[in-house]
Design an enzyme around this catalytic site. Structure first.
Site, PDB file in Angstrom:
ATOM      1  N   SER A 407       0.828  -1.213   0.000  1.00 54.07           N
ATOM      2  CA  SER A 407       0.000   0.000   0.000  1.00 54.07           C
ATOM      3  C   SER A 407       0.854   1.251   0.000  1.00 54.07           C
ATOM      4  CB  SER A 407      -0.854   0.034   1.278  1.00 54.07           C
ATOM      5  OG  SER A 407      -1.605  -1.136   1.363  1.00 54.07           O
ATOM      6  N   HIS A 428      -1.712  -2.526  -6.489  1.00 55.47           N
ATOM      7  CA  HIS A 428      -2.268  -2.218  -5.168  1.00 55.47           C
ATOM      8  C   HIS A 428      -3.779  -2.397  -5.210  1.00 55.47           C
ATOM      9  CE1 HIS A 428      -3.359   0.932  -1.925  1.00 55.47           C
ATOM     10  NE2 HIS A 428      -3.246  -0.280  -1.402  1.00 55.47           N
ATOM     11  N   GLU A 440      -4.587   0.248  -8.161  1.00 57.16           N
ATOM     12  CA  GLU A 440      -3.515   1.200  -8.475  1.00 57.16           C
ATOM     13  C   GLU A 440      -2.362   0.406  -9.083  1.00 57.16           C
ATOM     14  OE1 GLU A 440      -2.826   3.165  -4.691  1.00 57.16           O
ATOM     15  OE2 GLU A 440      -3.711   5.012  -5.419  1.00 57.16           O
ATOM     16  N   ASN A 478      -3.978   6.570  -0.899  1.00 52.94           N
ATOM     17  CA  ASN A 478      -3.560   6.625   0.509  1.00 52.94           C
ATOM     18  C   ASN A 478      -2.741   7.874   0.806  1.00 52.94           C
ATOM     19  OD1 ASN A 478      -4.900   4.318   1.162  1.00 52.94           O
ATOM     20  ND2 ASN A 478      -3.108   2.983   1.021  1.00 52.94           N
TER      21      ASN A 478
END
Ligand code: T1G
Length: 675
Positions: A407, A428, A440, A478
C-alpha cells in the site's frame, strides 16, 4: 467516414444494419441513417417488414454521450423512436450484446423484439445522472410493468435476454449466431399481423402505493442522488396518462438532469474511468504479455481476495503460504466468500466449484515457477518483501511479471532486490480485494512498457478499474488519505467530536467518515503495538484494545449488532489529550471540517500531479470514486474542486495556514481548472 447505416432487401424484408464501432452509439449519422431507412421502407410497396440489426460488439449501446452539450442534430432520438413506432410496416429489433439506454428505447419502439440469449437490456442513464430520455420511462412500464421499469431505470443494471423475455421486453429468443436469419424469418411471420403492437398505446396498471414503497426500500441506496428520485417521480406522474403527455414530462425532467451538476460529474467519471486505461509514454501497439497462470504469495485477507478476482475470471491461481493452517484458513475464507455470493443468487454452486477448482494451494514458492504473473501480498515490511522478491528472482520463469500489493512501500527498492526490475511493478488492490473496483498500478522507474500494458489488460479482465500511479509514499489514494486523517485528528484536539466530523463527511456523500472508517478497517492497523507508548489519541484507544468494530469498541461503542453509539470513554480520552497537549479549543464549524479535511486532499492531489505521480487529474478522481467511495455524483476530488472554484480552495487552505501546492495556486490565479 462511410455511412454507419446500410439497408439491403431480403425478399420483402428490408434489413437495416448499423456499423458504428465500437458500440453502435446512436450518434447523428446513425439516427439520420435509420430515419432514411424508415422512409425507404415506407416508400417501397415491395417491403412488408423491417429488421433493425447491428454489426460488431453490440446492438445500440445508447445515445452518443460524446454528443452531449454539443449543438443538436436532427432527428433527435425521441423523434426517431416515435417514427419507428409510427411505421405502417412492422419493425423488428434484432438484439445482441447490450441494448442500453437509447438502444433499449429503440428496441422498445419497435413492434417486435428478438434477442440472442447472451443479449442484455438496460437503462443505465441513471449512472450518468440522467433518465431514459427517448420514451423509456413511458414504454418500459407499458411493456414490462412499473416494478420492473422502476428497478431497471433507477439502478441502471442490465437484465439478461431470458429475464427480458419473462417480463415481456423480448418477444422471441434467437439462436446464437443465427440472429439475422431468424429475425428475417420472424419479420416475414409477422409482416401481415395487424394491428401493429405499438407499445405507447398500451395501458399501465399500477398500485399507487408502489412508488412510496419503492422510495423507502431504496432510500439509503439513492441518498444524495437526483436522477433516481426524478425517475421515480416521472414514472409515478405519468403512469396511466396518455403517452404524448408522459413524454413531455420525461423530456422536461431529462433536460433538468442534463443541465444539473450531478450529471456533469457522472459523465466526467464515465470518461475518466476509460481515460485512466491509457498510459502516457507507452508506444502504440505495445503488446500485453499472456497471463495464463497467476501466483499469489500470502493467503491472508488480501491474498485471498486478490486470488478470487482471477479465479472468478477463469484464470488458475497458485496460492502460497508458509504454514498449512494459514493456507487452509485462507482457502477456507475464499470458499466461504464464494458461497456467500452464491447464497445471494449472484453465483451458481457450479461456478463456485469451477472457481475453487482453479485454485492450487501450496506451501512452496517453487510451485510459482510456471506462473506468468506473481503477486506478493504479505506483511507490509520492506525486508520481508525484499527477501521474497529475491527468491522470486530465482524461481520465476523469464518474462514472468512480479508484482507487490504493497500500500505504501517503494516499488523501486523492491525491484532492486531482483535482477529483473523491468518486470516488477505494484498492483495495489483495495480491501476487500475481491469487491473494491480500484487497482492502483504502480509504475516503477524501470517497469517495462509491456508490463504496464499487461497490467491494464489484466485489470479489465478481472473487472477492475486501473489507474497508473508513480512511486511515492501512499501512491495516489492513501497519500491523499493521510492529510485527511491527520487533520481529522487535529480537529478532535481542537474541539470537534468524531461524530461531528463523520457526520460532515457522510452528509457530503461519503459512505462513512474518517473515524467510522478507522473502526471498520481496524484502529490497530499500523499501530506499534506497545500499550505503554501512548503518543496520540489512536495509541490511547489501541492500548485499551478499542480496535474498532471487531472489538465492539473503537472511536465509537458498538452493540452486538455493531450499531455504533458515541463513546463517553473516547470523549474522556480526547479531553485528556486536549489537556495534556494544551491545545487551544474553539467551536469547530462544519465548513472548517470541509476546508481542513477535503481541501487538504485536493492540495495533496495537486502535489501528486506536480510530481507526476498521477498522469492526469481525472485519474485522481477515479481513484477516490472507485477506491474510497467518493460520491460519483460529485465527480471526484479534483472535479469537485473545480466546481468549488480553485480560488476558494486556495483561500480556505491559506486561512488555516497550509502550504498551497504551486500547481493549485497557479491554476487558481489563472482561473484554470484541473479537468
Ligand atoms: N457513447 C459514446 N461512446 C461510448 C458509449 C456511448 N454511449 N459507450 C461506450 N463508448 C465508448 C467508450 O468511451 C470507449 O471509448 C469505447 O466506447 C468502448 O467502451 C436518450 C440519453 C457498452 C457496456 O450509458 O456501458 O442513451 O475509450 O471501454 O467495456 O435515453 O461502453 O475506446 O475511446 O466501455 O466493451 C446510455 C455506456 C447513454 C452505455 C461496452 N448508454 N457504455 O463496454 O467498452 S445515455 C450507456 C457502456 C442515453 C437516452 C440516453 C460500455 C459498454 P474509448 P468500453 P466495453
Amino acid at each position: 467516414m462511410n455511412a454507419p447505416i446500410s439497408t439491403v432487401r431480403e425478399g420483402d424484408v428490408l434489413v437495416v444494419t448499423s456499423n458504428n464501432p465500437p458500440v453502435n452509439a446512436l450518434g447523428a449519422a446513425v439516427r439520420q441513417g435509420l430515419d432514411a431507412a424508415l422512409t425507404e421502407a415506407a416508400g417501397d410497396d415491395g417491403i412488408k417488414a423491417v429488421v433493425i440489426i447491428c454489426e460488431g460488439q453490440t446492438f445500440f449501446a445508447g445515445a452518443d454521450i460524446t454528443e452531449f452539450g454539443k449543438p443538436f442534430v436532427e432527428p433527435s432520438l425521441p423523434v426517431l423512436v416515435d417514427r419507428i413506432e409510427a411505421s405502417e410496416k412492422p419493425v423488428i429489433a434484432a438484439v445482441h450484446g447490450t441494448a442500453l439506454g437509447g438502444g433499449c428505447e429503440v428496441a422498445l419502439a419497435c413492434h417486435y423484439r428478438m434477442a440472442v440469449p447472451s443479449a442484455k437490456f438496460g437503462l443505465p442513464e441513471v449512472k450518468l445522472g440522467l433518465l431514459p430520455g427517448a420514451g423509456g420511462t413511458q414504454r418500459l412500464p407499458r411493456v414490462a410493468g412499473v416494478e420492473v421499469a422502476l428497478e431497471m431505470a433507477t439502478k441502471g443494471d442490465p437484465i439478461p435476454a431470458a429475464k427480458a423475455k419473462d417480463v415481456g421486453l423480448v418477444d422471441r429468443l434467437a439462436s446464437e449466431g443465427a440472429l439475422r436469419d431468424e429475425a428475417i424469418a420472424y419479420a416475414r411471420e409477422v409482416a401481415g399481423a395487424r394491428p401493429l403492437p405499438r407499445t405507447s398505446t398500451r395501458d399501465v396498471t399500477v398500485d399507487s402505493a408502489t412508488f412510496d414503497t419503492f422510495r423507502k426500500a431504496n432510500a439509503k441506496r439513492f441518498r444524495g442522488m437526483d436522477a433516481p428520485a426524478e425517475i421515480i417521480d416521472v414514472i409515478e406522474a405519468t403512469a396511466g396518462k396518455p403517452y404524448t403527455e408522459g413524454v413531455q414530462r420525461e423530456r422536461m425532467s431529462f433536460m433538468k438532469l442534463m443541465m444539473g451538476a450531478q450529471s456533469a460529474a457522472l459523465r466526467h467519471i464515465f470518461f475518466a474511468e476509460r481515460k485512466a486505461a491509457k498510459i502516457d509514454g507507452v508506444p502504440d501497439g505495445t503488446e500485453a504479455r499472456a497471463i495464463k497462470k497467476v501466483g499469489v504469495i500470502g493467503a491472508g485477507t488480501m491474498g485471498g481476495g486478490i486470488s478470487m478476482n482471477f479465479l472468478s475470471a477463469g484464470i488458475p491461481v497458485t496460492i502460497v503460504e508458509m504454514q498449512q493452517d494459514a493456507l487452509d484458513r485462507g482457502t477456507g475464507v475464499m470458499r466461504k466468500n464464494y458461497e456467500a455470493t452464491a447464497a445471494k443468487g449472484r453465483m451458481t454452486a457450479e461456478q463456485v466449484e469451477k472457481a475453487m477448482g482453479l485454485l492450487n494451494p501450496s506451501l512452496s514458492m517453487d510451485d510459482l515457477a510456471d506462473c506468468d504473473l506473481i503477486i506478493e501480498a504479505v506483511y507490509e515490511n520492506m525486508d520481508v518483501k525484499k527477501e521474497i522478491f529475491g527468491k522470486l528472482d530465482r524461481i520465476a520463469k523469464p518474462g514472468a511479471i512480479l508484482a507487490s500489493n504493497t500500500s505504501y512501500l517503494n516499488i523501486d527498492e523492491i525491484a532492486a532486490s531482483t535482477g529483473r526490475p523491468q518486470d516488477v511493478l505494484g498492483l495495489h488492490f483495495f480491501s476487500p480485494a475481491n469487491v473494491m473496483k480500484l487497482l492502483e498500478v504502480v509504475r516503477g522507474a524501470k517497469t517495462a512498457p509491456d508490463v504496464l500494458v499487461t497490467a491494464m489488460t489484466v485489470a479489465k479482465k478481472i473487472r477492475k478499474v486501473a489507474v497508473v500511479a508513480g512511486v511515492c509514499h501512499g501512491f495516489i489514494g492513501n497519500r491523499m488519505l493521510m492529510p485527511r486523517q491527520v487533520e481529522a485528528t487535529n480537529l478532535l484536539l481542537e474541539g470537534a467530536t468524531p461524530e461531528q466530523i463523520d457526520r460532515v463527511h457522510v452528509g457530503f456523500g461519503m459512505p462513512m467518515g474518517p473515524f467510522q472508517m478507522a473502526d471498520l478497517a481496524g484502529v490497530d492497523i499500523g499501530w506499534h503495538r506497545d500499550p505503554t507508548r501512548i503518543e496520540n489519541i489512536r495509541d490511547a484507544l489501541a492500548a485499551e484494545e478499542r480496535w474498532g468494530q471487531k472489538k465492539g469498541a473503537g472511536f465509537y461503542d458498538y452493540d452486538d449488532k455493531r450499531q455504533p453509539s458515541n463513546s463517553p470513554r473516547v470523549a474522556a480520552i480526547i479531553e485528556d489529550f486536549r489537556q495534556k497537549t494544551g491545545t487551544p479549543q474553539h467551536d469547530v464549524t462544519d465548513e472548517e471540517i470541509v476546508e481542513r479535511t477535503l481541501y487538504t486532499m485536493v492540495n495533496e492531489g495537486a502535489k501528486i500531479l506536480e510530481e507526476g505521480m498521477a498522469q492526469r487529474a481525472s485519474d485522481i478522481d477515479v481513484v477516490w470514486v472507485y477506491g474510497y467511495g467518493w460520491p460519483p455524483y460529485r465527480g471526484g476530488p479534483m472535479f469537485w474542486a473545480d466546481g468549488e472554484g480553485l480560488k476558494k480552495i486556495v483561500a480556505g487552505l491559506e486561512k488555516h495556514g497550509f502550504e498551497v501546492s504551486a500547481l493549485l495556486r497557479e491554476k487558481a490565479e489563472k482561473g484554470e481548472k484541473f479537468n
